[in-house]
Design an enzyme around this catalytic site. Structure first.
Site, PDB file in Angstrom:
ATOM      1  N   LYS A   1      47.601  36.570  55.138  1.00  0.00           N
ATOM      2  CA  LYS A   1      47.184  35.764  53.997  1.00  0.00           C
ATOM      3  C   LYS A   1      47.520  34.298  54.285  1.00  0.00           C
ATOM      4  CE  LYS A   1      47.153  36.090  48.959  1.00  0.00           C
ATOM      5  NZ  LYS A   1      47.687  36.782  47.777  1.00  0.00           N
TER       6      LYS A   1
ATOM      7  N   GLU B   1      48.211  49.167  35.560  1.00  0.00           N
ATOM      8  CA  GLU B   1      48.547  48.828  34.188  1.00  0.00           C
ATOM      9  C   GLU B   1      48.776  50.070  33.333  1.00  0.00           C
ATOM     10  OE1 GLU B   1      46.108  45.559  36.020  1.00  0.00           O
ATOM     11  OE2 GLU B   1      45.900  47.737  35.832  1.00  0.00           O
TER      12      GLU B   1
ATOM     13  N   ARG C   1      43.164  47.491  30.369  1.00  0.00           N
ATOM     14  CA  ARG C   1      43.104  48.651  31.248  1.00  0.00           C
ATOM     15  C   ARG C   1      44.118  49.727  30.849  1.00  0.00           C
ATOM     16  NH1 ARG C   1      42.769  46.560  37.327  1.00  0.00           N
ATOM     17  NH2 ARG C   1      40.846  47.734  37.421  1.00  0.00           N
TER      18      ARG C   1
END
Length: 621
Positions: free
Chosen positions: A277, A360, A388
């Site tokens: 990243k 979640e 969610r």
């Protein structure tokens, strides 16, 4: 520049390998330049450059469908698919989206913004392709963080059973926004390359079976036994999905060769690529968390910029202090430690902190389990992500009236992230659930008071606050608050504006020094302060409600319902977001467009005769 030659993915087919390598560096430079101007998802997009160049070299978008999970790593994809000349407008008002968006380009296979959706989408596309007897490739790029999501794992289970042709690229950079957590993440870190017996070539199998079926069966059984032995540490094998890798995700030539081979295979295949990243930009490589989504910066002299003291930081400070007073307090986050202001808490109370990864629903039900056994869980979650966990809030928490606090961050319009991230539905979907209470503090001090009182009262409580900065509250300050009572901020003789959260500033601005207009901090949305509401209606005050939330089902709707039940019909105007989605752009501009700013409030008051005439309105209103 090589990039000047590229106006569509077809142009990559004519470039030499050396030109492709140069193109990758030019793409990085352009991503860094534009993110320096606009802010945006920098580190994730830098890490996926070679991967995206290789995909567009081998596959034929938009005929072949390239799906990017979440979509925040797809900046190079946007540049290569006809949006090069407008890339500088990304995340800006009237510009292109920071995520993939079907309505924006035929090259964007899915509209994304939340994690873990690409595999189910890919499965559905594969079924549609086969049912309609069409011929195209389906490729899903999903990060190792998104793969921990229950939806992704459930889709993978069906993909393995269906065995339809599609390619899943696991982009493994050990990061989502925070560091990844969980057993799968640990497996990816520890996994070493292992050889195993690949499927025998079809012609070889046919020949062997023709010569001796008995010998064929013996060899086939031996092959399967070898596979079991060599794959015993590979979870994808158990799912029935072919696994290849891990491979270097920045080896452009190697990726092109692999994609050319893998596109010929039948059935589902996972290619595990390891990327970095922030690749190619030293500051982003060194600190991919900050540079995941930084504000604007100078690319030549990149420095971290203080974003000010946020509501998230105010929550983090409050809950960190509160944990010293309440030993049963336990904080949960679904992969948003930094965003939710919980770095300090996770360091000072590590044994009372849980990061569930991008799950979640698991976070909500784990909170239920904790509450059932005597803890006081606080679930820090963005409004848009709490959607969610809706079923878990009802089924696992609210039915038994469990002591769970939802710290609902990013409530309201959020700006650059747009429609997928606007937190404008939580009041509507929470206030219909029995036992759930909803509060919205006006400042950091009131946030502290609400957190402490919610812990004392018990039951499921949602405390919502916006994506914004706020004045820091004094450390150790824990004021008392009367639960369910509104607060009069300014007295009025003719009308009152009922507001809370971010629109409270608009209410105060609209009221100004006018003695006829009062302002009420309607900080409790459920339960409403029905006593004050009834008094205002009976005494003949005109009312305006204003909220940074959908008008349908929101606070204003709740006020109208309460007045109806009381048999009262005051002169009232309800201001909230209209029944549509709002894209990315300036929060102030979207509030103006939605008709919830100070000007809109004054217009409503003018229509009721409280002020003499409405102010000049924007022609676009």
């Amino acid at each position: 520049m090589v990039l000047d030659k590229v106006n569509s993915p077809r142009d990559l087919k004519t470039l030499s390998e050396e030109e492709l390598l140069t193109l990758a560096q030019e793409l990085r430079s352009e991503i860094i330049r534009v993110c320096g101007q606009n802010g945006g998802h920098l580190a994730s997009s830098l890490g996926a450059v070679e991967l995206i160049v290789a995909l567009h070299r081998v596959f034929d978008s938009p005929k072949d469908r390239l799906l990017f999970d979440v979509g925040h790593q797809a900046y190079a994809h946007k540049i290569l698919t006809g949006r090069k000349d407008v890339f500088h407008t990304i995340r800006q008002e009237g510009g292109i989206s920071g995520f993939t968006k079907v309505s924006e380009s035929p090259h964007d296979a899915i509209t994304a913004g939340h994690a873990s959706t690409s595999l189910a989408n890919a499965l559905g596309m594969a079924i549609a392709r086969d049912a309609l007897r069409e011929d195209y490739q389906i490729v899903s790029v999903i990060g190792d963080g998104a793969l921990t999501g229950g939806m992704a794992l459930a889709a993978l289970n069906v993909i393995g059973e269906q065995r339809r042709k599609l390619l899943i690229i696991l982009n493994d950079n050990e990061m989502s926004i925070s560091e990844n957590v969980g057993a799968l993440n640990r497996y990816f870190k520890e996994f070493q390359i292992k050889k195993w017996v690949q499927d025998t070539q079809k012609w070889g199998r046919d020949v062997l079976e023709h010569i001796s079926p008995r010998l064929f069966n013996l060899v086939d059984r031996a092959k399967e036994a070898a596979k079991l032995m060599l794959h015993q540490e590979n979870p994808f094998y158990a799912w029935g999905v072919r696994y290849v890798g891990p491979v270097d995700g920045h080896d452009l030539k190697g990726l092109i060769h692999l994609f050319q081979e893998l596109k010929e295979l039948d059935g589902p295949t996972i290619l595990h690529v390891v990327t970095q990243k922030g690749k190619g930009y030293s500051v982003a490589e060194a600190d991919p968390i900050y540079w995941h989504g930084p504000p604007g910066f100078n690319p030549e002299k990149p420095e971290k910029v203080s974003k000010g003291y946020s509501w998230s930081a105010a929550f983090g400070d409050a809950v960190t202090e509160l944990a010293y007073q309440e030993p049963r307090l336990f904080v949960i986050t679904p992969a948003m430690r930094e965003g939710s202001g919980l770095v300090r808490y996770s360091q000072t109370h590590p044994t009372r902190y849980l990061d569930t990864g991008i799950c979640e629903d698991v976070a909500a039900t784990a909170a239920a389990g904790m509450a059932l056994r005597g803890l006081k869980p606080v679930l820090a979650i963005y409004s848009t992500f709490m959607q969610r966990a809706y079923d878990q809030i009802i089924h696992d928490i609210a039915i038994e009236n469990l002591d769970v606090i939802f710290a609902v961050d990013r409530a309201g319009i959020v700006g650059g992230d747009g429609a997928t991230h606007n937190g404008v539905f939580d009041i509507a979907y929470l206030r219909t659930i029995p036992n759930v209470q909803i509060a919205a503090p006006k400042d950091a001090l009131e946030l502290r008071a609400m957190l402490k009182k919610a812990l004392e009262r018990g039951g499921p409580v949602a405390i919502r606050y916006p994506r914004d900065n706020v004045e820091k509250a004094p450390e150790g300050a824990w004021p008392e608050i009367e639960w369910g009572r509104w607060e009069v901020l300014k007295e009025g003789s003719t009308a009152y504006i009922l507001s809370f959260g971010k629109t409270l500033r608009y209410a105060l601005e609209a009221a100004g020094e006018n003695p006829e207009i009062g302002v009420i901090n309607a900080r409790f949305i459920k339960p409403l302060d029905r006593e004050m509401l009834e008094r205002l209606a009976l005494e003949g005050y005109k009312l305006v409600t204003a909220e940074d939330h959908q008008r349908m089902g929101g606070f204003g709707s709740a006020v109208l319902e309460a007045l109806s039940e009381l048999g009262l019909k005051p002169d009232i105007r309800v201001l909230g977001l209209p029944d549509r989605f709002f894209d990315h752009g300036s929060i102030a501009r979207m509030h103006k467009e939605a008709g919830i700013d100070a000007e809109a409030i004054l217009k409503a008051l003018a229509e009721m005769g409280v002020v003499s005439k409405p102010p000049a309105l924007d022609s676009k209103r």
